[in-house]
Design an enzyme around this catalytic site. Structure first.
Site, PDB file in Angstrom:
ATOM      1  N   LYS A 191       0.869  -1.182   0.000  1.00 52.96           N
ATOM      2  CA  LYS A 191       0.000   0.000   0.000  1.00 52.96           C
ATOM      3  C   LYS A 191       0.913   1.242   0.000  1.00 52.96           C
ATOM      4  O   LYS A 191       1.501   1.589   1.019  1.00 52.96           O
ATOM      5  CB  LYS A 191      -0.901  -0.057   1.236  1.00 52.96           C
ATOM      6  CG  LYS A 191      -1.346   1.255   1.849  1.00 52.96           C
ATOM      7  CD  LYS A 191      -2.296   2.065   1.009  1.00 52.96           C
ATOM      8  CE  LYS A 191      -2.693   3.322   1.781  1.00 52.96           C
ATOM      9  NZ  LYS A 191      -1.819   4.468   1.498  1.00 52.96           N
ATOM     10  N   GLY A 243       6.331   4.785   8.625  1.00 53.61           N
ATOM     11  CA  GLY A 243       5.542   6.017   8.638  1.00 53.61           C
ATOM     12  C   GLY A 243       5.586   6.659  10.009  1.00 53.61           C
ATOM     13  O   GLY A 243       6.576   6.514  10.748  1.00 53.61           O
ATOM     14  N   SER A 244       4.508   7.322  10.357  1.00 51.66           N
ATOM     15  CA  SER A 244       4.510   8.098  11.598  1.00 51.66           C
ATOM     16  C   SER A 244       4.372   7.190  12.822  1.00 51.66           C
ATOM     17  O   SER A 244       3.769   6.116  12.759  1.00 51.66           O
ATOM     18  CB  SER A 244       3.348   9.097  11.572  1.00 51.66           C
ATOM     19  OG  SER A 244       2.119   8.398  11.504  1.00 51.66           O
ATOM     20  N   THR A 245       4.890   7.665  13.947  1.00 51.43           N
ATOM     21  CA  THR A 245       4.778   6.926  15.207  1.00 51.43           C
ATOM     22  C   THR A 245       3.314   6.786  15.603  1.00 51.43           C
ATOM     23  O   THR A 245       2.892   5.759  16.140  1.00 51.43           O
ATOM     24  CB  THR A 245       5.596   7.651  16.296  1.00 51.43           C
ATOM     25  OG1 THR A 245       6.975   7.636  15.880  1.00 51.43           O
ATOM     26  CG2 THR A 245       5.483   6.985  17.647  1.00 51.43           C
ATOM     27  N   GLU A 246       2.525   7.817  15.287  1.00 50.98           N
ATOM     28  CA  GLU A 246       1.092   7.798  15.621  1.00 50.98           C
ATOM     29  C   GLU A 246       0.392   6.599  14.967  1.00 50.98           C
ATOM     30  O   GLU A 246      -0.305   5.826  15.640  1.00 50.98           O
ATOM     31  CB  GLU A 246       0.504   9.111  15.095  1.00 50.98           C
ATOM     32  CG  GLU A 246      -0.859   9.443  15.569  1.00 50.98           C
ATOM     33  CD  GLU A 246      -1.402  10.639  14.772  1.00 50.98           C
ATOM     34  OE1 GLU A 246      -0.615  11.325  14.095  1.00 50.98           O
ATOM     35  OE2 GLU A 246      -2.615  10.839  14.830  1.00 50.98           O
ATOM     36  N   GLY A 248       1.877   4.010  13.677  1.00 51.43           N
ATOM     37  CA  GLY A 248       2.558   2.816  14.186  1.00 51.43           C
ATOM     38  C   GLY A 248       1.899   2.308  15.462  1.00 51.43           C
ATOM     39  O   GLY A 248       1.698   1.109  15.642  1.00 51.43           O
ATOM     40  N   GLU A 265       8.844   0.854  11.321  1.00 51.68           N
ATOM     41  CA  GLU A 265       9.959   1.793  11.129  1.00 51.68           C
ATOM     42  C   GLU A 265       9.332   3.176  11.190  1.00 51.68           C
ATOM     43  O   GLU A 265       8.651   3.594  10.260  1.00 51.68           O
ATOM     44  CB  GLU A 265      10.634   1.499   9.784  1.00 51.68           C
ATOM     45  CG  GLU A 265      12.056   1.983   9.732  1.00 51.68           C
ATOM     46  CD  GLU A 265      12.139   3.401   9.247  1.00 51.68           C
ATOM     47  OE1 GLU A 265      12.095   4.316  10.113  1.00 51.68           O
ATOM     48  OE2 GLU A 265      12.241   3.608   8.037  1.00 51.68           O
ATOM     49  N   CYS A 299      13.314   9.976   7.802  1.00 47.28           N
ATOM     50  CA  CYS A 299      13.041   9.568   9.189  1.00 47.28           C
ATOM     51  C   CYS A 299      14.300   9.642  10.048  1.00 47.28           C
ATOM     52  O   CYS A 299      14.221   9.905  11.238  1.00 47.28           O
ATOM     53  CB  CYS A 299      12.428   8.182   9.229  1.00 47.28           C
ATOM     54  SG  CYS A 299      13.325   7.005   8.224  1.00 47.28           S
ATOM     55  N   GLU A 397       9.318  15.525  15.748  1.00 50.90           N
ATOM     56  CA  GLU A 397       9.792  15.336  14.376  1.00 50.90           C
ATOM     57  C   GLU A 397       9.126  16.364  13.460  1.00 50.90           C
ATOM     58  O   GLU A 397       7.899  16.451  13.422  1.00 50.90           O
ATOM     59  CB  GLU A 397       9.450  13.920  13.904  1.00 50.90           C
ATOM     60  CG  GLU A 397       9.969  13.626  12.519  1.00 50.90           C
ATOM     61  CD  GLU A 397       9.694  12.193  12.072  1.00 50.90           C
ATOM     62  OE1 GLU A 397       8.538  11.751  12.192  1.00 50.90           O
ATOM     63  OE2 GLU A 397      10.634  11.542  11.576  1.00 50.90           O
TER      64      GLU A 397
HETATM   65  P1  NDP Z   1       1.431   8.277   7.992  1.00 49.38           P
HETATM   66  O1  NDP Z   1       2.060   7.446   9.044  1.00 49.38           O
HETATM   67  O2  NDP Z   1       0.019   8.676   8.144  1.00 49.38           O
HETATM   68  O3  NDP Z   1       1.524   7.503   6.567  1.00 49.38           O
HETATM   69  C1  NDP Z   1       2.349   6.405   6.287  1.00 49.38           C
HETATM   70  C2  NDP Z   1       1.546   5.343   5.519  1.00 49.38           C
HETATM   71  O4  NDP Z   1       0.527   4.799   6.361  1.00 49.38           O
HETATM   72  C3  NDP Z   1       0.812   5.889   4.309  1.00 49.38           C
HETATM   73  O5  NDP Z   1       0.763   4.905   3.303  1.00 49.38           O
HETATM   74  C4  NDP Z   1      -0.570   6.152   4.868  1.00 49.38           C
HETATM   75  O6  NDP Z   1      -1.560   6.217   3.868  1.00 49.38           O
HETATM   76  C5  NDP Z   1      -0.763   4.939   5.753  1.00 49.38           C
HETATM   77  N1  NDP Z   1      -1.759   5.090   6.807  1.00 49.38           N
HETATM   78  C6  NDP Z   1      -2.315   6.221   7.323  1.00 49.38           C
HETATM   79  N2  NDP Z   1      -3.186   5.927   8.308  1.00 49.38           N
HETATM   80  C7  NDP Z   1      -3.189   4.570   8.432  1.00 49.38           C
HETATM   81  C8  NDP Z   1      -3.872   3.652   9.285  1.00 49.38           C
HETATM   82  N3  NDP Z   1      -4.728   4.051  10.223  1.00 49.38           N
HETATM   83  N4  NDP Z   1      -3.630   2.320   9.132  1.00 49.38           N
HETATM   84  C9  NDP Z   1      -2.759   1.883   8.208  1.00 49.38           C
HETATM   85  N5  NDP Z   1      -2.084   2.700   7.363  1.00 49.38           N
HETATM   86  C10 NDP Z   1      -2.284   4.035   7.477  1.00 49.38           C
HETATM   87  O7  NDP Z   1       2.332   9.525   7.736  1.00 49.38           O
HETATM   88  P2  NDP Z   1       1.861  10.940   7.126  1.00 49.38           P
HETATM   89  O8  NDP Z   1       1.963  10.837   5.683  1.00 49.38           O
HETATM   90  O9  NDP Z   1       0.537  11.376   7.653  1.00 49.38           O
HETATM   91  O10 NDP Z   1       2.958  11.909   7.751  1.00 49.38           O
HETATM   92  C11 NDP Z   1       2.760  12.447   9.047  1.00 49.38           C
HETATM   93  C12 NDP Z   1       4.074  12.532   9.765  1.00 49.38           C
HETATM   94  O11 NDP Z   1       4.614  11.231   9.915  1.00 49.38           O
HETATM   95  C13 NDP Z   1       5.141  13.318   9.043  1.00 49.38           C
HETATM   96  O12 NDP Z   1       5.057  14.670   9.270  1.00 49.38           O
HETATM   97  C14 NDP Z   1       6.376  12.711   9.609  1.00 49.38           C
HETATM   98  O13 NDP Z   1       6.688  13.334  10.823  1.00 49.38           O
HETATM   99  C15 NDP Z   1       6.015  11.276   9.880  1.00 49.38           C
HETATM  100  N6  NDP Z   1       6.486  10.353   8.826  1.00 49.38           N
HETATM  101  C16 NDP Z   1       7.527   9.557   9.110  1.00 49.38           C
HETATM  102  C17 NDP Z   1       8.020   8.718   8.138  1.00 49.38           C
HETATM  103  C18 NDP Z   1       9.171   7.827   8.387  1.00 49.38           C
HETATM  104  O14 NDP Z   1       9.811   7.396   7.442  1.00 49.38           O
HETATM  105  N7  NDP Z   1       9.453   7.494   9.606  1.00 49.38           N
HETATM  106  C19 NDP Z   1       7.462   8.690   6.783  1.00 49.38           C
HETATM  107  C20 NDP Z   1       6.314   9.546   6.604  1.00 49.38           C
HETATM  108  C21 NDP Z   1       5.878  10.343   7.601  1.00 49.38           C
HETATM  109  P3  NDP Z   1      -1.912   7.655   3.226  1.00 49.38           P
HETATM  110  O15 NDP Z   1      -0.655   8.277   2.759  1.00 49.38           O
HETATM  111  O16 NDP Z   1      -2.781   7.282   2.096  1.00 49.38           O
HETATM  112  O17 NDP Z   1      -2.586   8.438   4.311  1.00 49.38           O
END
Ligand code: NDP
Length: 494
Positions: A191, A243-246, A248, A265, A299, A397
């Site tokens: 995804k 992706g985000s810690t939230e 995660g 991660e 990240c 972050e």
């Molecule tokens: P997210 O964690 O929301 O997105 C990462 C992935 O998870 C995307 O494919 C997203 O889909 C998907 N996703 C979102 N919500 C859910 C859920 N409830 N269940 C499963 N998958 C989900 O990151 P954001 O794009 O919102 O970025 C927000 C913040 O996160 C950034 O400002 C940054 O601080 C941090 N971040 C950290 C990263 C890292 O590499 N550690 C990478 C990206 C962001 P979709 O994009 O379609 O919403």
């Protein structure tokens, strides 16, 4: 907004435009990739993907709903028995083919990555794409050697893997997830992030071209809900998320007690530590690549800079000088150092953090005053001094080109301050004393520690964090572990 400058220099070097001229064809409607075929979504829902540098629409992308996700998981489940029983050497051949085809189409993929995500073409071309191919080559090499990676154990795949990736390194994250999973005999549903789906779908074309059996890799584009449906699906055996810690934390809750394997991660607030005995000019290059590479959408970005107090003025002066020479603008121009911010919402997030820094009393250095393009999402790279550990910009972050500069007096203070974070992803140490490097490195709570360099990646090197930066490793032999089940000689499985 005050500008601190100790050394006035003129850096109005004019470069002629050097735009990438190759035109890449983009389908106006981009379908889901399920069971080896491109299919319109059962949800009948589509969303637009924009070029963040121009705000122009690039294409419509299918938004997978619950029924689509279900279909993709079933396709992966159906493909699993045959794929997992294939000899490792045969799986390796498919991975090698994918790697070679990525190399052959790398220019097209790099341009598309830059158009869709906003990153400079020189980074897509020279960093992302070579690493993407390298990951497939690397794990192709492991596919028939799993018994050597886990000696004395019987190795079997985990099963159906849900892989959810972010927008900062779209194709590279796809490679980090898919290559080890496939090498170990798993089937996958990937995804991509909503704002950057195009290169994953181009990878789907490559997967078709090399004849990978149907259903082994499925790609479902969509929003956060698509990711949620996927992670919560009963037939998924493993969830891998970057992706985000939230999010995660949400995934940890939703997978708890289900028997699903999980790797996370997540974010970071990594410390880049510069000692007075370091080669300062090199260290300044390390600061620049640590925080301004990929517009700071990294990240493991070195977003907290700790400078030994005695050299603060020199470092700030050299950083100011170097920052002025960075070129911000058209990501497709081969001379561009910083491209566009990935999305309007991310730009707003970064701007809020910059305002918080000023409001809480830190000193903003906006030395980079280049005129930004009138359209698109742009942020001038900047840094803050007079930052206190309690400031928001020192704790959270930002995920943008914003650096927080702080000082320390003793190595112990550097260690204490670096570890004073809920995150534990990466760190950098700059000194000319090898023994100091080892002493400091072993005390830092960070999964990756660079010494006298920063942001260097290799498929053979494991990557991952501690604390709120997540768990599990990607890359290297360690990156195989989340994708296998091991049988101990006594019959215990893990
Ligand atoms: P997210 O964690 O929301 O997105 C990462 C992935 O998870 C995307 O494919 C997203 O889909 C998907 N996703 C979102 N919500 C859910 C859920 N409830 N269940 C499963 N998958 C989900 O990151 P954001 O794009 O919102 O970025 C927000 C913040 O996160 C950034 O400002 C940054 O601080 C941090 N971040 C950290 C990263 C890292 O590499 N550690 C990478 C990206 C962001 P979709 O994009 O379609 O919403």
């Amino acid at each position: 907004m005050t500008t601190h400058t100790q050394q006035e220099t003129t850096t109005d070097w004019e470069y002629n435009p050097a735009p990438e001229t190759t035109k890449v064809f983009i389908e106006s409607k981009n379908k889901l990739f399920i069971g080896g075929k491109f299919l319109s979504p059962k949800s009948r829902s589509w969303f637009a993907s924009l070029n963040p540098a121009t705000e122009e629409k690039l294409a419509d992308i299918a938004c997978a709903g619950k029924a689509d996700v279900n279909f993709a998981v079933l396709a992966a489940k159906k493909a699993l028995p045959k794929w997992s029983k294939l000899d490792g050497s045969v799986r390796a051949k498919y991975l090698y083919r994918i790697a070679r085809r990525i190399q052959e189409r790398s220019r097209e993929l790099a341009i598309l990555e830059t158009m869709d995500g906003g990153k400079p073409i020189k980074e897509s071309r020279d960093v992302d794409l070579p690493l993407v191919a390298q990951h497939f080559f690397y794990y192709a090499g492991w596919a028939d050697k799993l018994a050597y990676a886990f000696p004395g154990r019987a190795v079997s795949p985990v099963g159906v893997c849900a892989q959810i990736i972010p927008w900062n390194f779209p194709l590279l994250m796809a490679a980090w997830k898919l290559a080890p999973a496939l090498a170990c005999g798993n089937t996958c549903i990937l995804k991509p992030a909503e704002t950057t789906s195009l290169t994953a779908l181009r990878l789907a074309e490559i997967i078709q071209e090399v004849g990978l059996p149907e259903g082994v890799v499925n790609i479902v584009t969509g929003a956060g809900d698509t990711g949620r449906f996927l992670a919560e699906h009963n037939s998924v055996n493993k969830v891998a998320f970057t992706g985000s810690t939230e999010v995660g934390k949400l995934l940890m809750r939703s997978t708890a007690g289900t028997g699903k394997k999980l790797t996370l991660e997540l974010g970071g607030k990594s410390a880049n530590i510069i000692f007075a005995d370091a080669a300062i000019d090199q260290a300044v290059e390390g600061i620049i690549s640590g925080i301004y590479f990929n517009q700071g959408h990294v990240c493991c970005a070195g977003s907290r800079l700790f400078v030994e107090e005695s050299i603060l003025d020199e470092v700030v002066q050299k950083l100011t000088h170097r920052l002025r020479s960075l070129r911000v603008g058209d990501p497709l121009d081969k001379n561009t150092d910083l491209g566009a911010i990935n999305s309007h919402s991310q730009l707003e997030t970064i701007q809020q953090y910059v305002r918080a820094g000023v409001d809480e009393g830190a000193q903003l250095h906006e030395v980079h005053q280049e005129r930004l393009p009138p359209k698109g999402y742009w942020c001038n790279p900047c840094f803050f001094t007079d930052v206190q550990p309690s400031h928001t910009i020192a704790r959270e972050e930002i995920f943008g080109p914003v650096l927080s500069v702080m000082t320390f007096r003793t190595p112990q203070e550097a260690i204490t301050r670096a570890n004073n974070s809920p995150y534990g992803l990466a760190a950098g140490i700059w000194t000319d004393k090898g023994s100091k490097i080892f002493e400091i490195a072993k005390e830092l709570d960070a999964g990756i520690i660079w010494c006298n360099t920063y942001n260097k990646f290799d498929a053979a090197s494991p990557f991952g964090g501690f604390k709120e930066s997540g768990f599990g490793r990607e890359g290297g032999m360690q990156g195989l572990r989340p994708y296998v089940r091991l049988q101990h000689p006594q019959g215990r499985a893990s």
